[in-house]
Write a protein that holds these residues in place. Sequence first.
Motif, PDB file in Angstrom:
ATOM      1  N   ALA A   1     -95.538 -40.214  14.399  1.00  0.00           N
ATOM      2  CA  ALA A   1     -94.449 -40.679  14.974  1.00  0.00           C
ATOM      3  C   ALA A   1     -93.317 -39.566  15.148  1.00  0.00           C
ATOM      4  CB  ALA A   1     -93.771 -41.711  13.955  1.00  0.00           C
ATOM      5  N   ALA A   2     -93.488 -38.489  14.424  1.00  0.00           N
ATOM      6  CA  ALA A   2     -92.644 -37.367  14.493  1.00  0.00           C
ATOM      7  C   ALA A   2     -93.104 -36.384  15.661  1.00  0.00           C
ATOM      8  CB  ALA A   2     -92.815 -36.381  13.351  1.00  0.00           C
ATOM      9  N   GLY A   3     -94.518 -36.587  15.974  1.00  0.00           N
ATOM     10  CA  GLY A   3     -94.923 -35.640  17.047  1.00  0.00           C
ATOM     11  C   GLY A   3     -94.812 -34.213  16.915  1.00  0.00           C
ATOM     12  N   PRO A   4     -95.347 -33.299  17.636  1.00  0.00           N
ATOM     13  CA  PRO A   4     -95.251 -31.879  17.396  1.00  0.00           C
ATOM     14  C   PRO A   4     -93.775 -31.370  17.352  1.00  0.00           C
ATOM     15  CG  PRO A   4     -96.820 -32.392  19.278  1.00  0.00           C
ATOM     16  CD  PRO A   4     -96.162 -33.689  18.754  1.00  0.00           C
ATOM     17  N   GLU A   5     -92.869 -32.007  17.975  1.00  0.00           N
ATOM     18  CA  GLU A   5     -91.547 -31.338  18.203  1.00  0.00           C
ATOM     19  C   GLU A   5     -90.664 -31.649  17.025  1.00  0.00           C
ATOM     20  OE1 GLU A   5     -91.820 -35.826  19.677  1.00  0.00           O
ATOM     21  OE2 GLU A   5     -92.728 -33.742  20.285  1.00  0.00           O
ATOM     22  N   GLY A   6     -91.305 -32.724  16.296  1.00  0.00           N
ATOM     23  CA  GLY A   6     -90.471 -33.030  15.174  1.00  0.00           C
ATOM     24  C   GLY A   6     -91.420 -32.658  13.687  1.00  0.00           C
ATOM     25  N   ALA A   7     -92.425 -32.056  13.864  1.00  0.00           N
ATOM     26  CA  ALA A   7     -93.262 -31.969  12.678  1.00  0.00           C
ATOM     27  C   ALA A   7     -92.533 -30.859  11.602  1.00  0.00           C
ATOM     28  CB  ALA A   7     -94.684 -31.329  13.121  1.00  0.00           C
ATOM     29  N   GLU A   8     -92.014 -30.068  12.123  1.00  0.00           N
ATOM     30  CA  GLU A   8     -91.503 -28.757  11.136  1.00  0.00           C
ATOM     31  C   GLU A   8     -90.392 -29.592  10.509  1.00  0.00           C
ATOM     32  OE1 GLU A   8     -88.957 -24.807  11.225  1.00  0.00           O
ATOM     33  OE2 GLU A   8     -90.606 -25.015  12.832  1.00  0.00           O
ATOM     34  N   ALA A   9     -89.357 -30.352  10.952  1.00  0.00           N
ATOM     35  CA  ALA A   9     -88.348 -31.000  10.357  1.00  0.00           C
ATOM     36  C   ALA A   9     -88.760 -32.085   9.218  1.00  0.00           C
ATOM     37  CB  ALA A   9     -87.381 -31.673  11.187  1.00  0.00           C
ATOM     38  N   LEU A  10     -89.712 -32.632   9.857  1.00  0.00           N
ATOM     39  CA  LEU A  10     -90.270 -33.722   8.796  1.00  0.00           C
ATOM     40  C   LEU A  10     -90.998 -32.947   7.519  1.00  0.00           C
ATOM     41  CD1 LEU A  10     -91.337 -36.744   8.147  1.00  0.00           C
ATOM     42  CD2 LEU A  10     -93.110 -36.196   9.541  1.00  0.00           C
ATOM     43  N   SER A  11     -91.524 -31.889   7.812  1.00  0.00           N
ATOM     44  CA  SER A  11     -92.295 -31.087   6.642  1.00  0.00           C
ATOM     45  C   SER A  11     -91.413 -30.505   5.775  1.00  0.00           C
ATOM     46  CB  SER A  11     -92.948 -29.974   7.307  1.00  0.00           C
ATOM     47  OG  SER A  11     -94.267 -30.478   7.917  1.00  0.00           O
ATOM     48  N   ILE A  12     -90.354 -30.261   6.432  1.00  0.00           N
ATOM     49  CA  ILE A  12     -89.035 -29.740   5.474  1.00  0.00           C
ATOM     50  C   ILE A  12     -88.444 -31.117   4.438  1.00  0.00           C
ATOM     51  CG2 ILE A  12     -86.777 -28.569   5.274  1.00  0.00           C
ATOM     52  CD1 ILE A  12     -87.661 -27.049   7.562  1.00  0.00           C
ATOM     53  N   ASP A  13     -88.320 -32.106   5.277  1.00  0.00           N
ATOM     54  CA  ASP A  13     -87.692 -33.302   4.556  1.00  0.00           C
ATOM     55  C   ASP A  13     -88.705 -33.705   3.436  1.00  0.00           C
ATOM     56  OD1 ASP A  13     -85.304 -33.131   6.202  1.00  0.00           O
ATOM     57  OD2 ASP A  13     -85.841 -34.561   7.466  1.00  0.00           O
ATOM     58  N   LEU A  14     -89.921 -33.960   3.848  1.00  0.00           N
ATOM     59  CA  LEU A  14     -90.853 -34.280   2.886  1.00  0.00           C
ATOM     60  C   LEU A  14     -90.996 -33.355   1.613  1.00  0.00           C
ATOM     61  CD1 LEU A  14     -93.397 -35.411   5.273  1.00  0.00           C
ATOM     62  CD2 LEU A  14     -92.010 -36.893   3.929  1.00  0.00           C
TER      63      LEU A  14
END
Length: 290
Positions: free
Chosen positions: A231-244
Amino acid sequence: MTATSAPRVSFEFFPPQSLEASFRLWDTVRALAPLKPEFVSVTYGAGGTTRKLTHDAVATIHKNYGLNVAAHLTCVDASREETMEIVKAYAEAGVTEIVALRGDPPKGQGHFSAHPQGFANSAELVEALAETGKFKIRVGAYPDPHPEATDENSDVIWLKHKIDAGADSAITQFFFEPDTYFRFRDKCQKAGIDAPIIPGLLPIENWNGVKKFATRCGTPVPAWLDEKFEAAGPEGAEALSIDLAVDMSEKLLKGGVEDLHFYTLNKPQLTRDICQALGVAIDPSLGAVA
């Protein structure tokens, strides 16, 4: 999260095998040294293939950056005498911590086979290290079943063998959900293991790569996590990784954890961002070569 509740942190690096990789390692050390880690560790390659590179990296980091370095040491493809010569060289270089592991088999070899004159397993290696009286000894632990585990209690039983042999603490394989760690910790406590068990965290730089790595390690991948990255896609992957990572770290800390160990893959930025979000203080005077 306040500075007083921030965790103690430690980092794992791997030794460089090329000039480009050397620059990446030293850039990683410089970027993370200001976080004042409790220790940093330097791995062995599969089958002990980076033995000399590991020793050189350990000695350089200890001498030039003033960090407490825990050198990885395995039982693979070496006699007891050869292994203890490496141990002696670490002691002479000022190293006071060792991460003692059985190690992965050499490439192309399907399973671990002890050297005829070598240590048969990590517990034997720990015992020999403990007899020297020169090192703090850390070992590996598996909150998800090790690929070679014979039953659901094997990893707890084997960790107890290593602690009883003289290990001071354990660092876990990475996992994706905090309950995985808590279940394992509870089992260990019931088995009489009172040594610290430090959770190992893998910041997700590349989700597809991490999934493949997890499969090789026997670490289950939750379906919900796959869905989040899709759902995050390439553009949201980094922010998701940090949040997780921050969310899991905070849950671990609330559950009584005080130390976090990060597998950096010699890529410091995600780890640094996560640590800063957790309130780990930065000392800007650190990180430059002495």
